[in-house]
Design a protein around this motif. Structure first.
Motif, PDB file in Angstrom:
ATOM      1  N   SER A  16       0.824  -1.204   0.000  1.00 51.29           N
ATOM      2  CA  SER A  16       0.000   0.000   0.000  1.00 51.29           C
ATOM      3  C   SER A  16       0.859   1.255   0.000  1.00 51.29           C
ATOM      4  O   SER A  16       1.994   1.250   0.506  1.00 51.29           O
ATOM      5  CB  SER A  16      -0.906   0.029   1.238  1.00 51.29           C
ATOM      6  N   THR A  18       0.082   5.778   0.208  1.00 49.73           N
ATOM      7  CA  THR A  18      -0.859   6.893   0.205  1.00 49.73           C
ATOM      8  C   THR A  18      -0.195   8.104  -0.442  1.00 49.73           C
ATOM      9  O   THR A  18       0.855   8.566   0.030  1.00 49.73           O
ATOM     10  CB  THR A  18      -1.298   7.273   1.625  1.00 49.73           C
ATOM     11  N   ARG A  66      -9.777  -0.840  -4.825  1.00 47.02           N
ATOM     12  CA  ARG A  66      -8.405  -0.896  -4.295  1.00 47.02           C
ATOM     13  C   ARG A  66      -7.925   0.488  -3.854  1.00 47.02           C
ATOM     14  O   ARG A  66      -7.149   0.610  -2.909  1.00 47.02           O
ATOM     15  CB  ARG A  66      -7.442  -1.449  -5.349  1.00 47.02           C
ATOM     16  N   GLN A  81      -5.418   6.848  -1.353  1.00 45.65           N
ATOM     17  CA  GLN A  81      -4.991   5.649  -0.639  1.00 45.65           C
ATOM     18  C   GLN A  81      -5.018   4.488  -1.626  1.00 45.65           C
ATOM     19  O   GLN A  81      -6.071   4.182  -2.209  1.00 45.65           O
ATOM     20  CB  GLN A  81      -5.928   5.357   0.538  1.00 45.65           C
ATOM     21  N   ASN A  83      -4.283   0.495  -2.149  1.00 41.14           N
ATOM     22  CA  ASN A  83      -4.082  -0.810  -1.521  1.00 41.14           C
ATOM     23  C   ASN A  83      -3.961  -1.898  -2.579  1.00 41.14           C
ATOM     24  O   ASN A  83      -4.377  -1.725  -3.719  1.00 41.14           O
ATOM     25  CB  ASN A  83      -5.260  -1.128  -0.599  1.00 41.14           C
ATOM     26  N   ASN A  84      -3.393  -3.028  -2.163  1.00 44.85           N
ATOM     27  CA  ASN A  84      -3.250  -4.169  -3.059  1.00 44.85           C
ATOM     28  C   ASN A  84      -2.643  -3.744  -4.398  1.00 44.85           C
ATOM     29  O   ASN A  84      -3.172  -4.063  -5.473  1.00 44.85           O
ATOM     30  CB  ASN A  84      -4.612  -4.836  -3.281  1.00 44.85           C
TER      31      ASN A  84
END
Length: 124
Positions: A16, A18, A66, A81, A83-84
Motif C-alpha cells: 500500500s 498513500t 483498491r 490511498q 491498496n493491493n
C-alpha cells in the motif's frame, strides 16, 4: 495555483501507499480534484476524482475497490490511498484541479492545473 504531489515510492505487489496532494490557492474548496497517472510509453489516464464537497467520487475500473480518494478542505489536501498494488499500477501519478466543482470528471481536458507528479513503482 500550485499543486504538489508526494508519497510515491517503491513497494512490493500487494502493498500500500498513500499519495498526497497539497493545493496552494483559494479555489480548492470549490473545485473537483482528480488523480491521473502515466506509465512509461503510455498515455495519461484517469484514476480517481472527487467533488468539491466529497459527496461524489469516481474511479476508473482498474482501481475500483483498491484505491480511495479523499479530501480535506481545511488542509487543502487530497489523498489517494492505494491498496493491493499491482505491477501494472507503476506510473507517475499526478493530481489536478478540475474546472468544475460537483462532477468528478474523468476527462483530462476538464482539469486546468496539474502537479509535477510522483513516481510509484510496484515490484513483482
Amino acid at each position: 495555483v500550485q499543486l504538489q504531489a508526494s508519497g510515491g515510492g517503491l513497494v512490493q505487489a500487494g502493498g500500500s501507499l498513500t499519495l498526497s496532494c497539497t493545493f496552494a490557492g483559494r479555489t480548492f474548496r470549490s473545485s473537483t480534484m482528480g488523480w491521473f497517472r502515466q506509465a512509461p510509453g503510455k498515455e495519461r489516464e484517469f484514476v480517481a476524482a472527487i467533488a468539491f464537497n466529497s459527496e461524489n467520487s469516481r474511479y476508473s475500473d482498474f482501481v475500483k475497490s483498491r484505491f480511495t480518494i479523499a479530501r480535506d478542505n481545511e488542509k487543502n489536501t487530497v489523498n489517494l490511498q492505494m491498496n493491493n498494488l499491482k505491477p501494472e499500477d507503476t506510473a507517475v501519478y499526478y493530481c489536478a484541479r478540475g474546472r468544475g466543482s460537483t462532477y468528478p470528471d474523468r476527462r483530462a481536458q476538464q482539469y486546468d492545473s496539474w502537479g509535477q507528479g510522483t513516481l510509484v513503482t510496484v515490484s513483482s
